[in-house]
Design a protein around this motif. Structure first.
Motif, PDB file in Angstrom:
ATOM      1  N   VAL A  50       9.743  -7.057  -1.993  1.00 36.74           N
ATOM      2  CA  VAL A  50      10.928  -7.474  -2.741  1.00 36.74           C
ATOM      3  C   VAL A  50      10.449  -8.064  -4.058  1.00 36.74           C
ATOM      4  CG1 VAL A  50      13.039  -8.853  -2.720  1.00 36.74           C
ATOM      5  CG2 VAL A  50      12.061  -8.029  -0.558  1.00 36.74           C
ATOM      6  N   VAL A  51      10.860  -7.437  -5.158  1.00 29.79           N
ATOM      7  CA  VAL A  51      10.441  -7.871  -6.486  1.00 29.79           C
ATOM      8  C   VAL A  51      11.608  -8.571  -7.172  1.00 29.79           C
ATOM      9  CG1 VAL A  51       9.528  -7.167  -8.721  1.00 29.79           C
ATOM     10  CG2 VAL A  51       8.880  -5.895  -6.651  1.00 29.79           C
ATOM     11  N   ASN A  52      11.393  -9.801  -7.596  1.00 31.44           N
ATOM     12  CA  ASN A  52      12.378 -10.499  -8.416  1.00 31.44           C
ATOM     13  C   ASN A  52      12.282  -9.927  -9.827  1.00 31.44           C
ATOM     14  OD1 ASN A  52      13.599 -12.398 -10.229  1.00 31.44           O
ATOM     15  ND2 ASN A  52      13.500 -13.956  -8.622  1.00 31.44           N
ATOM     16  N   THR A  53      13.321  -9.225 -10.269  1.00 31.30           N
ATOM     17  CA  THR A  53      13.222  -8.516 -11.547  1.00 31.30           C
ATOM     18  C   THR A  53      13.236  -9.435 -12.756  1.00 31.30           C
ATOM     19  OG1 THR A  53      15.624  -8.169 -11.605  1.00 31.30           O
ATOM     20  CG2 THR A  53      14.284  -6.439 -10.578  1.00 31.30           C
ATOM     21  N   SER A  54      13.609 -10.682 -12.571  1.00 31.87           N
ATOM     22  CA  SER A  54      13.634 -11.595 -13.712  1.00 31.87           C
ATOM     23  C   SER A  54      12.272 -12.179 -14.021  1.00 31.87           C
ATOM     24  CB  SER A  54      14.639 -12.732 -13.474  1.00 31.87           C
ATOM     25  OG  SER A  54      14.226 -13.534 -12.379  1.00 31.87           O
ATOM     26  N   ASN A  55      11.433 -12.378 -12.974  1.00 28.21           N
ATOM     27  CA  ASN A  55      10.129 -12.998 -13.231  1.00 28.21           C
ATOM     28  C   ASN A  55       8.949 -12.240 -12.617  1.00 28.21           C
ATOM     29  OD1 ASN A  55      10.201 -13.633 -10.476  1.00 28.21           O
ATOM     30  ND2 ASN A  55      10.961 -15.708 -10.837  1.00 28.21           N
ATOM     31  N   GLY A  56       9.230 -11.141 -11.902  1.00 25.03           N
ATOM     32  CA  GLY A  56       8.152 -10.332 -11.345  1.00 25.03           C
ATOM     33  C   GLY A  56       7.528 -10.854 -10.073  1.00 25.03           C
TER      34      GLY A  56
ATOM     35  N   ALA B  85       0.818  -1.200   0.000  1.00 27.75           N
ATOM     36  CA  ALA B  85       0.000   0.000   0.000  1.00 27.75           C
ATOM     37  C   ALA B  85       0.857   1.257   0.000  1.00 27.75           C
ATOM     38  CB  ALA B  85      -0.924   0.004   1.217  1.00 27.75           C
ATOM     39  N   THR B  86       0.568   2.170  -0.911  1.00 32.59           N
ATOM     40  CA  THR B  86       1.219   3.480  -1.008  1.00 32.59           C
ATOM     41  C   THR B  86       2.730   3.347  -1.136  1.00 32.59           C
ATOM     42  OG1 THR B  86      -0.494   4.189   0.574  1.00 32.59           O
ATOM     43  CG2 THR B  86       1.134   5.842  -0.111  1.00 32.59           C
ATOM     44  N   PRO B  87       3.193   2.778  -2.224  1.00 29.40           N
ATOM     45  CA  PRO B  87       4.643   2.642  -2.398  1.00 29.40           C
ATOM     46  C   PRO B  87       5.310   4.001  -2.576  1.00 29.40           C
ATOM     47  CG  PRO B  87       3.486   2.019  -4.416  1.00 29.40           C
ATOM     48  CD  PRO B  87       2.440   2.222  -3.364  1.00 29.40           C
ATOM     49  N   HIS B  88       6.411   4.180  -1.867  1.00 29.92           N
ATOM     50  CA  HIS B  88       7.178   5.427  -1.958  1.00 29.92           C
ATOM     51  C   HIS B  88       8.556   5.135  -2.538  1.00 29.92           C
ATOM     52  CE1 HIS B  88       4.831   8.395   0.858  1.00 29.92           C
ATOM     53  NE2 HIS B  88       4.099   7.909  -0.133  1.00 29.92           N
ATOM     54  N   GLY B  89       9.595   5.070  -1.689  1.00 30.53           N
ATOM     55  CA  GLY B  89      10.951   4.892  -2.184  1.00 30.53           C
ATOM     56  C   GLY B  89      11.219   3.489  -2.693  1.00 30.53           C
ATOM     57  N   ALA B  90      12.273   3.375  -3.512  1.00 24.54           N
ATOM     58  CA  ALA B  90      12.650   2.079  -4.073  1.00 24.54           C
ATOM     59  C   ALA B  90      14.124   2.090  -4.425  1.00 24.54           C
ATOM     60  CB  ALA B  90      11.815   1.760  -5.312  1.00 24.54           C
ATOM     61  N   ALA B  91      14.701   0.906  -4.513  1.00 25.43           N
ATOM     62  CA  ALA B  91      16.110   0.773  -4.914  1.00 25.43           C
ATOM     63  C   ALA B  91      16.319  -0.609  -5.506  1.00 25.43           C
ATOM     64  CB  ALA B  91      17.051   0.990  -3.722  1.00 25.43           C
ATOM     65  N   VAL B  92      17.269  -0.699  -6.433  1.00 26.59           N
ATOM     66  CA  VAL B  92      17.593  -1.952  -7.112  1.00 26.59           C
ATOM     67  C   VAL B  92      18.954  -2.434  -6.615  1.00 26.59           C
ATOM     68  CG1 VAL B  92      17.896  -3.095  -9.346  1.00 26.59           C
ATOM     69  CG2 VAL B  92      16.326  -1.158  -9.142  1.00 26.59           C
ATOM     70  N   THR B  93      19.079  -3.740  -6.410  1.00 20.52           N
ATOM     71  CA  THR B  93      20.359  -4.296  -5.962  1.00 20.52           C
ATOM     72  C   THR B  93      21.436  -4.089  -7.032  1.00 20.52           C
ATOM     73  OG1 THR B  93      19.664  -6.460  -6.802  1.00 20.52           O
ATOM     74  CG2 THR B  93      19.331  -6.025  -4.453  1.00 20.52           C
ATOM     75  N   PRO B  94      22.703  -4.042  -6.635  1.00 20.10           N
ATOM     76  CA  PRO B  94      23.776  -3.778  -7.594  1.00 20.10           C
ATOM     77  C   PRO B  94      23.850  -4.766  -8.747  1.00 20.10           C
ATOM     78  CG  PRO B  94      24.596  -3.480  -5.362  1.00 20.10           C
ATOM     79  CD  PRO B  94      23.225  -4.074  -5.244  1.00 20.10           C
ATOM     80  N   ASP B  95      23.399  -5.997  -8.540  1.00 20.11           N
ATOM     81  CA  ASP B  95      23.418  -6.968  -9.637  1.00 20.11           C
ATOM     82  C   ASP B  95      22.133  -6.929 -10.461  1.00 20.11           C
ATOM     83  OD1 ASP B  95      21.576  -8.180  -7.971  1.00 20.11           O
ATOM     84  OD2 ASP B  95      22.725 -10.030  -7.688  1.00 20.11           O
ATOM     85  N   GLY B  96      21.201  -6.056 -10.087  1.00 18.28           N
ATOM     86  CA  GLY B  96      19.968  -5.902 -10.844  1.00 18.28           C
ATOM     87  C   GLY B  96      18.917  -6.964 -10.602  1.00 18.28           C
ATOM     88  N   SER B  97      19.155  -7.875  -9.676  1.00 17.49           N
ATOM     89  CA  SER B  97      18.258  -9.021  -9.511  1.00 17.49           C
ATOM     90  C   SER B  97      16.974  -8.715  -8.753  1.00 17.49           C
ATOM     91  CB  SER B  97      18.992 -10.157  -8.794  1.00 17.49           C
ATOM     92  OG  SER B  97      20.083 -10.615  -9.560  1.00 17.49           O
ATOM     93  N   PHE B  98      17.041  -7.737  -7.834  1.00 17.33           N
ATOM     94  CA  PHE B  98      15.878  -7.478  -6.979  1.00 17.33           C
ATOM     95  C   PHE B  98      15.620  -5.980  -6.849  1.00 17.33           C
ATOM     96  CE2 PHE B  98      17.510 -11.593  -5.622  1.00 17.33           C
ATOM     97  CZ  PHE B  98      16.359 -12.374  -5.670  1.00 17.33           C
ATOM     98  N   LEU B  99      14.352  -5.661  -6.773  1.00 13.31           N
ATOM     99  CA  LEU B  99      13.889  -4.308  -6.494  1.00 13.31           C
ATOM    100  C   LEU B  99      13.244  -4.312  -5.113  1.00 13.31           C
ATOM    101  CD1 LEU B  99      12.994  -1.378  -7.483  1.00 13.31           C
ATOM    102  CD2 LEU B  99      10.856  -2.495  -8.198  1.00 13.31           C
TER     103      LEU B  99
END
Length: 471
Positions: free
Chosen positions: A225-231, A199-213
């Motif tokens: 925690v979003v797995n960027t490869s499969n959502g 609910a109400t997402p504000h800040g975000a950051a991606v891991t240095p290897d790009g795998s997770f948001l």
């Protein structure tokens, strides 16, 4: 041990894929501290939303450099370019972005974007700045070479923040009113998938290897925690009204500010469990790491100060008074590290000279490399007595016949010939992300050669190193 070198240093470097920041360097690379490009203690830029200015903190002393920098009305977010030369501030009530020259601390441009600009992010590579227009449901893209603004990109409801994948090819936009993240193709401007978060997402950051948001959900006290490869997603309870997320340069820890319980939570990225709770000031908002990962700066909105956290002890070691209602903190990103594979060295004696041949392959950083404007250094040997050749910025010339960037000259008495050749790969901000590199260095001497031999390439602030067996 190396004393000096006489001979030929020949290196081939292929930059492939996308890898993370400094601490992702594999332990077997054995890089010596003295070979890492030096980065001066950066400045922290803090937006004082009710004062319409920005405070600048010298992180070496934690002193505020006065006077504050006047910007537009109600500045919220600030982002610093990878080279540390510019900072961009979103002025939410003015509908524009202030560009700050970090050397002179002067405003160099005021760029009008959409209505109520919130999150601002510099695309890896530094050329483009993305701005979330909260009241327009759009993202504006600024070309920093001209300050021109592209047609807005429609995203979700009330976009709040923008985080980039390390490759620079993907931007993640948190939409605070519809509980989603829009995934934006930064090369085409097309919006692809939309991921439902808390609910109400504000800040975000991606891991240095790009795998997770990692997304701070202000409305439900969690981090998604979003797995960027499969959502796929998972959820971590953190505190009351989590606002901002910062990930350490080594990718091992995540810091989350909880605005209504005046804490910062520390998450272990390997387990996604909260390991520490750090009390800070009142209503903590923005969170940012220093490039070396040893400090975290937290903007405390209602107490008008910034907490400085030691990331080893997980304690506040300094509290810095700034302006009224500090909202976010911007710091120069950490230098990026190449991932190095299988360097090899070879020697052939020619009369009284030696020739050294080195071949190694490196993974690309998200910033790409820019040999025309950045210094290029090749180091062979241990930190106590290495051979170090640095080709100054703007020394390479474009060869229109071969498509290469070439240098021939003398560096410190050594004869040097070097060449970069871009590969036919996708561009980041107009720059190739894959290159081959060759260099020949003569008229330096080699003695007492032992194994293993560290081989390091530095381009600007980005670098890679690995120990190669002696021939």
């Amino acid at each position: 041990m190396y004393q000096d070198y006489i001979g030929l240093i020949s290196g081939v470097v292929m930059l492939i894929g996308t890898f993370g920041r400094v601490a992702l360097l594999h332990a077997s690379m054995m890089i010596a501290a003295s070979t890492v490009p030096a980065v001066a203690a950066p400045f922290a830029y803090v937006t004082n939303s009710s004062d319409a200015n920005v405070s600048v903190i010298d992180t070496a002393t934690n002193a505020v450099i006065l006077p504050n920098i006047g910007v537009g009305s109600y500045p919220y977010f600030v982002a610093v370019t990878p080279d540390g030369k510019r900072a961009y501030v979103s002025n939410s009530a003015a509908g524009n972005v202030s560009a700050i020259d970090t050397t002179t601390k002067a405003i160099t441009a005021t760029i009008f974007v959409g209505t109520t600009p919130f999150g601002v992010a510099v695309r890896p590579g530094g050329r483009y700045v993305y701005v979330a227009n909260n009241a327009d449901d759009t993202v504006s893209v600024i070309d920093t070479t001209t300050n021109a603004v592209a047609p807005p990109i429609t995203v979700g409801d009330a976009p709040y923040f923008i985080a980039f994948a390390p490759s620079g090819s993907t931007a993640y936009v948190t939409n605070s009113s519809d509980n989603t993240v829009s995934i934006l193709d930064a090369t085409t401007g097309a919006v692809g998938d939309t991921v439902t978060v808390g609910a109400t997402p504000h800040g975000a950051a991606v891991t240095p290897d790009g795998s997770f948001l990692y997304v701070a959900n202000y409305g439900d006290g969690t981090v998604t925690v979003v797995n960027t490869s499969n959502g796929s997603t998972s959820s971590i309870p953190v505190g009351v009204n989590p606002e901002s997320v910062a990930i350490s340069p080594d990718g091992k820890t995540i810091y989350v500010s909880n605005a209504h319980d005046n804490t910062v939570k520390v998450i272990n990225a390997a387990t996604n469990l909260v390991t520490d709770t750090i009390p800070v000031g009142s209503y903590p908002r923005g969170v940012a790491f220093t490039p070396d990962g040893t400090r975290v700066y937290v903007a405390n909105q209602t107490s008008g100060n910034v907490s400085v956290i030691d990331t080893v002890t997980k304690t506040v070691i300094s509290t810095v008074g700034v302006g009224t209602d500090p909202y976010s903190v911007g710091l120069q990103p950490a230098p990026l590290v190449f991932q190095v594979f299988e360097p090899t060295l070879g020697f052939n004696k020619i009369t009284n000279l030696y020739k050294l041949a080195a071949t190694f392959t490196l993974g690309a950083t998200s910033e790409g490399i820019y040999p025309l404007t950045e210094p290029v250094t090749l180091i062979v040997g241990p930190s106590a007595s290495p051979s170090r050749i640095t080709i100054p910025p703007r020394s390479f010339k474009t060869n229109n016949l071969t498509g290469t960037l070439d240098f021939t000259g003398f560096i410190g008495g050594a004869s040097v010939t070097a060449s970069f050749k871009p590969s036919a790969t996708p561009l980041v901000d107009g720059h190739p992300t894959q290159w081959s590199f060759t260099a020949t260095v003569t008229r330096v001497s080699v003695r007492n050669f032992t194994s293993p031999v560290p081989v390091t390439l530095i381009v600007g602030n980005d670098y890679g190193s690995k120990a190669a067996p002696a021939p």
